[in-house]
Design a protein around this motif. Structure first.
Motif, mmCIF file in Angstrom:
data_model
loop_
_atom_site.group_PDB
_atom_site.id
_atom_site.type_symbol
_atom_site.label_atom_id
_atom_site.label_comp_id
_atom_site.label_asym_id
_atom_site.label_seq_id
_atom_site.Cartn_x
_atom_site.Cartn_y
_atom_site.Cartn_z
ATOM 1 N N PHE A 210 -33.203 19.041 -2.107
ATOM 2 C CA PHE A 210 -31.939 19.805 -2.054
ATOM 3 C C PHE A 210 -30.823 18.840 -2.399
ATOM 4 C CE2 PHE A 210 -29.585 23.492 -1.048
ATOM 5 C CZ PHE A 210 -28.469 23.167 -0.269
ATOM 6 N N MET A 211 -30.017 19.203 -3.400
ATOM 7 C CA MET A 211 -29.109 18.197 -3.959
ATOM 8 C C MET A 211 -27.655 18.402 -3.549
ATOM 9 S SD MET A 211 -31.273 16.321 -5.300
ATOM 10 C CE MET A 211 -30.555 15.157 -6.430
ATOM 11 N N LYS A 212 -27.432 18.920 -2.351
ATOM 12 C CA LYS A 212 -26.052 19.027 -1.852
ATOM 13 C C LYS A 212 -25.987 18.336 -0.488
ATOM 14 C CE LYS A 212 -23.921 21.688 -4.939
ATOM 15 N NZ LYS A 212 -24.982 21.637 -5.955
ATOM 16 N N LEU B 150 -42.336 6.668 -12.741
ATOM 17 C CA LEU B 150 -42.107 6.136 -11.390
ATOM 18 C C LEU B 150 -41.833 7.265 -10.407
ATOM 19 C CD1 LEU B 150 -41.797 3.898 -9.349
ATOM 20 C CD2 LEU B 150 -39.450 3.523 -10.188
ATOM 21 N N HIS B 151 -41.000 8.239 -10.807
ATOM 22 C CA HIS B 151 -40.681 9.334 -9.884
ATOM 23 C C HIS B 151 -41.931 10.144 -9.548
ATOM 24 C CE1 HIS B 151 -37.312 12.298 -8.489
ATOM 25 N NE2 HIS B 151 -38.177 12.034 -7.551
ATOM 26 N N GLU B 152 -42.802 10.331 -10.540
ATOM 27 C CA GLU B 152 -44.017 11.103 -10.257
ATOM 28 C C GLU B 152 -44.922 10.342 -9.283
ATOM 29 O OE1 GLU B 152 -43.985 14.233 -10.787
ATOM 30 O OE2 GLU B 152 -45.798 14.206 -9.541
ATOM 31 N N VAL C 227 -46.749 10.392 -3.341
ATOM 32 C CA VAL C 227 -46.760 9.856 -1.972
ATOM 33 C C VAL C 227 -45.841 10.680 -1.078
ATOM 34 C CG1 VAL C 227 -46.133 7.846 -0.567
ATOM 35 C CG2 VAL C 227 -47.304 7.526 -2.753
ATOM 36 N N GLU C 228 -44.691 11.016 -1.616
ATOM 37 C CA GLU C 228 -43.663 11.742 -0.866
ATOM 38 C C GLU C 228 -44.178 13.084 -0.346
ATOM 39 O OE1 GLU C 228 -40.482 12.699 -3.536
ATOM 40 O OE2 GLU C 228 -39.027 12.656 -1.924
ATOM 41 N N ARG C 229 -44.900 13.790 -1.174
ATOM 42 C CA ARG C 229 -45.410 15.113 -0.774
ATOM 43 C C ARG C 229 -46.371 14.959 0.408
ATOM 44 N NH1 ARG C 229 -44.811 16.333 -6.622
ATOM 45 N NH2 ARG C 229 -46.750 15.253 -7.130
ATOM 46 N N SER D 273 -33.553 22.525 -4.650
ATOM 47 C CA SER D 273 -32.592 22.615 -5.761
ATOM 48 C C SER D 273 -33.282 22.499 -7.119
ATOM 49 C CB SER D 273 -31.551 21.481 -5.685
ATOM 50 O OG SER D 273 -30.727 21.635 -4.558
ATOM 51 N N GLY D 274 -34.619 22.290 -7.076
ATOM 52 C CA GLY D 274 -35.260 21.989 -8.366
ATOM 53 C C GLY D 274 -36.662 22.551 -8.476
ATOM 54 N N SER D 275 -37.599 21.695 -8.909
ATOM 55 C CA SER D 275 -38.963 22.161 -9.228
ATOM 56 C C SER D 275 -39.727 22.600 -7.977
ATOM 57 C CB SER D 275 -39.744 21.065 -9.948
ATOM 58 O OG SER D 275 -39.764 19.889 -9.151
ATOM 59 N N GLY D 276 -39.400 22.047 -6.830
ATOM 60 C CA GLY D 276 -40.024 22.521 -5.598
ATOM 61 C C GLY D 276 -41.457 22.081 -5.405
ATOM 62 N N THR D 277 -41.824 20.929 -5.930
ATOM 63 C CA THR D 277 -43.220 20.491 -5.701
ATOM 64 C C THR D 277 -43.421 20.051 -4.256
ATOM 65 O OG1 THR D 277 -42.812 18.195 -6.412
ATOM 66 C CG2 THR D 277 -43.504 19.787 -8.106
ATOM 67 N N ASN D 278 -42.352 19.533 -3.629
ATOM 68 C CA ASN D 278 -42.482 19.221 -2.192
ATOM 69 C C ASN D 278 -42.639 20.525 -1.406
ATOM 70 O OD1 ASN D 278 -42.032 16.227 -1.419
ATOM 71 N ND2 ASN D 278 -40.562 16.578 -3.036
ATOM 72 N N LEU D 279 -41.870 21.537 -1.803
ATOM 73 C CA LEU D 279 -42.010 22.856 -1.163
ATOM 74 C C LEU D 279 -43.437 23.362 -1.339
ATOM 75 C CD1 LEU D 279 -41.116 25.673 -0.052
ATOM 76 C CD2 LEU D 279 -40.429 26.207 -2.405
ATOM 77 N N GLN D 280 -43.960 23.234 -2.555
ATOM 78 C CA GLN D 280 -45.324 23.725 -2.824
ATOM 79 C C GLN D 280 -46.335 23.018 -1.929
ATOM 80 O OE1 GLN D 280 -46.075 26.311 -5.186
ATOM 81 N NE2 GLN D 280 -47.866 26.282 -3.843
ATOM 82 N N THR E 9 -36.268 14.313 2.450
ATOM 83 C CA THR E 9 -37.153 13.361 1.814
ATOM 84 C C THR E 9 -36.375 12.718 0.673
ATOM 85 O OG1 THR E 9 -39.153 13.117 0.499
ATOM 86 C CG2 THR E 9 -38.160 15.273 0.483
ATOM 87 N N HIS E 10 -36.482 11.386 0.594
ATOM 88 C CA HIS E 10 -35.694 10.654 -0.395
ATOM 89 C C HIS E 10 -36.623 9.714 -1.167
ATOM 90 C CE1 HIS E 10 -32.071 8.861 -2.119
ATOM 91 N NE2 HIS E 10 -32.612 7.678 -1.891
ATOM 92 N N PRO E 11 -36.503 9.658 -2.491
ATOM 93 C CA PRO E 11 -37.450 8.869 -3.293
ATOM 94 C C PRO E 11 -37.076 7.398 -3.419
ATOM 95 C CG PRO E 11 -35.993 10.068 -4.743
ATOM 96 C CD PRO E 11 -35.598 10.430 -3.326
ATOM 97 N N ALA E 12 -36.822 6.764 -2.254
ATOM 98 C CA ALA E 12 -36.600 5.310 -2.213
ATOM 99 C C ALA E 12 -36.794 4.858 -0.773
ATOM 100 C CB ALA E 12 -35.192 4.950 -2.693
HETATM 101 C C1 GRF Z 1 -37.927 14.608 -4.738
HETATM 102 O O1 GRF Z 1 -38.351 13.347 -5.200
HETATM 103 C C2 GRF Z 1 -36.827 14.434 -3.731
HETATM 104 O O2 GRF Z 1 -36.979 13.297 -2.899
HETATM 105 C C3 GRF Z 1 -35.639 14.238 -4.642
HETATM 106 O O3 GRF Z 1 -35.817 15.180 -5.683
HETATM 107 C C4 GRF Z 1 -37.215 15.407 -5.816
HETATM 108 C C5 GRF Z 1 -37.450 16.880 -5.625
HETATM 109 O O4 GRF Z 1 -38.650 17.181 -6.175
HETATM 110 N N1 GRF Z 1 -34.406 14.496 -3.930
HETATM 111 P P1 GRF Z 1 -39.235 18.683 -6.004
HETATM 112 O O5 GRF Z 1 -38.079 19.633 -6.327
HETATM 113 O O6 GRF Z 1 -39.699 18.817 -4.600
HETATM 114 O O7 GRF Z 1 -40.354 18.728 -7.012
#
Ligand code: GRF
Length: 198
Positions: free
Chosen positions: A85-87, A160-162, A167-169, A5-12, A102-105
């Motif tokens: 994905f935000m839905k 903090l989110h970065e 770690v999340e990626r 739903s957003g920047s997609g860095t996890n996708l990358q 994946t959830h940032p907490a």
């Molecule tokens: C990630 O931190 C994910 O856990 C949260 O939104 C962020 C998405 O980042 N739901 P990105 O779009 O993968 O850069």
């Protein structure tokens, strides 16, 4: 299959990992709930099939759930990865596919769409990220992996989110790769990677 739903860095991160055949997983398509996001641009630059399923295009949520399920099914994925994905996914999608989020907490702490500001506001000294299976609830599915991330006095939400996303990626790439190569089993709330039916 990856939903964004957003920047997609996890996708990358997943795309980069999948470039190595030894990773054992490949991305068959990227779906989103909105257009004009960097996540879709990343996929399109890499020549990956993409689709957009907007909630607003359907009079009822069930119509969106049905359309999203059909769009995913077109690519016959073994696994769906919700990466930012935000839905909330509906019963048709969840009934048809295994979905990893994946959830940032550190769930069950700070579920929902504002996990990072909520952790900052609460004043926790440690937060982190969670990779989990998606069930019908909001960030309530069985945990697959978690990793702690320190919170510093000077942190604002972005910093903090970065730190969490770094770690999340890594955690998401590791978990998705192992699920693809080794399979997984779910017993109640416990997910075991390896040596099992899909
Ligand atoms: C990630 O931190 C994910 O856990 C949260 O939104 C962020 C998405 O980042 N739901 P990105 O779009 O993968 O850069």
């Amino acid at each position: 299959m990856v939903l964004v739903s957003g920047s997609g860095t996890n996708l990358q991160a997943l795309m980069d990992a999948a470039a190595d055949d030894a990773y054992g997983a490949r991305i068959v398509a990227v779906g989103a709930d909105r257009d004009g996001i960097e996540g879709l641009a990343r996929a399109r630059r890499a020549g990956l099939p993409t689709f957009v399923a907007k909630v607003g295009d359907h009079p009822a949520r069930s119509g969106w759930d049905h359309a999203l399920c059909a769009a995913i099914a077109d690519h016959r994925p073994d696994l769906v990865v919700s990466a930012g994905f935000m839905k909330i996914l509906g019963p048709e999608v969840l009934g048809a596919f295994t979905v990893v989020n994946t959830h940032p907490a550190l769930l069950p702490a700070f579920p929902g769409a504002h996990a990072v500001p909520d952790a900052l506001a609460y004043g926790v000294r440690v937060t982190g990220c969670t990779v989990h299976l998606v069930d019908a609830g909001v960030d309530t599915g069985p945990v697959i992996a978690q990793e702690a991330v320190p919170v510093y006095e000077a942190d604002d939400e972005g910093a903090l989110h970065e730190r969490i996303k770094t770690v999340e990626r890594r955690l998401l790439v590791e978990v998705v790769g192992r699920m693809a190569r080794e399979g997984w089993t779910v017993t109640g709330r416990h997910v075991r990677l390896g040596a099992a039916e899909r």
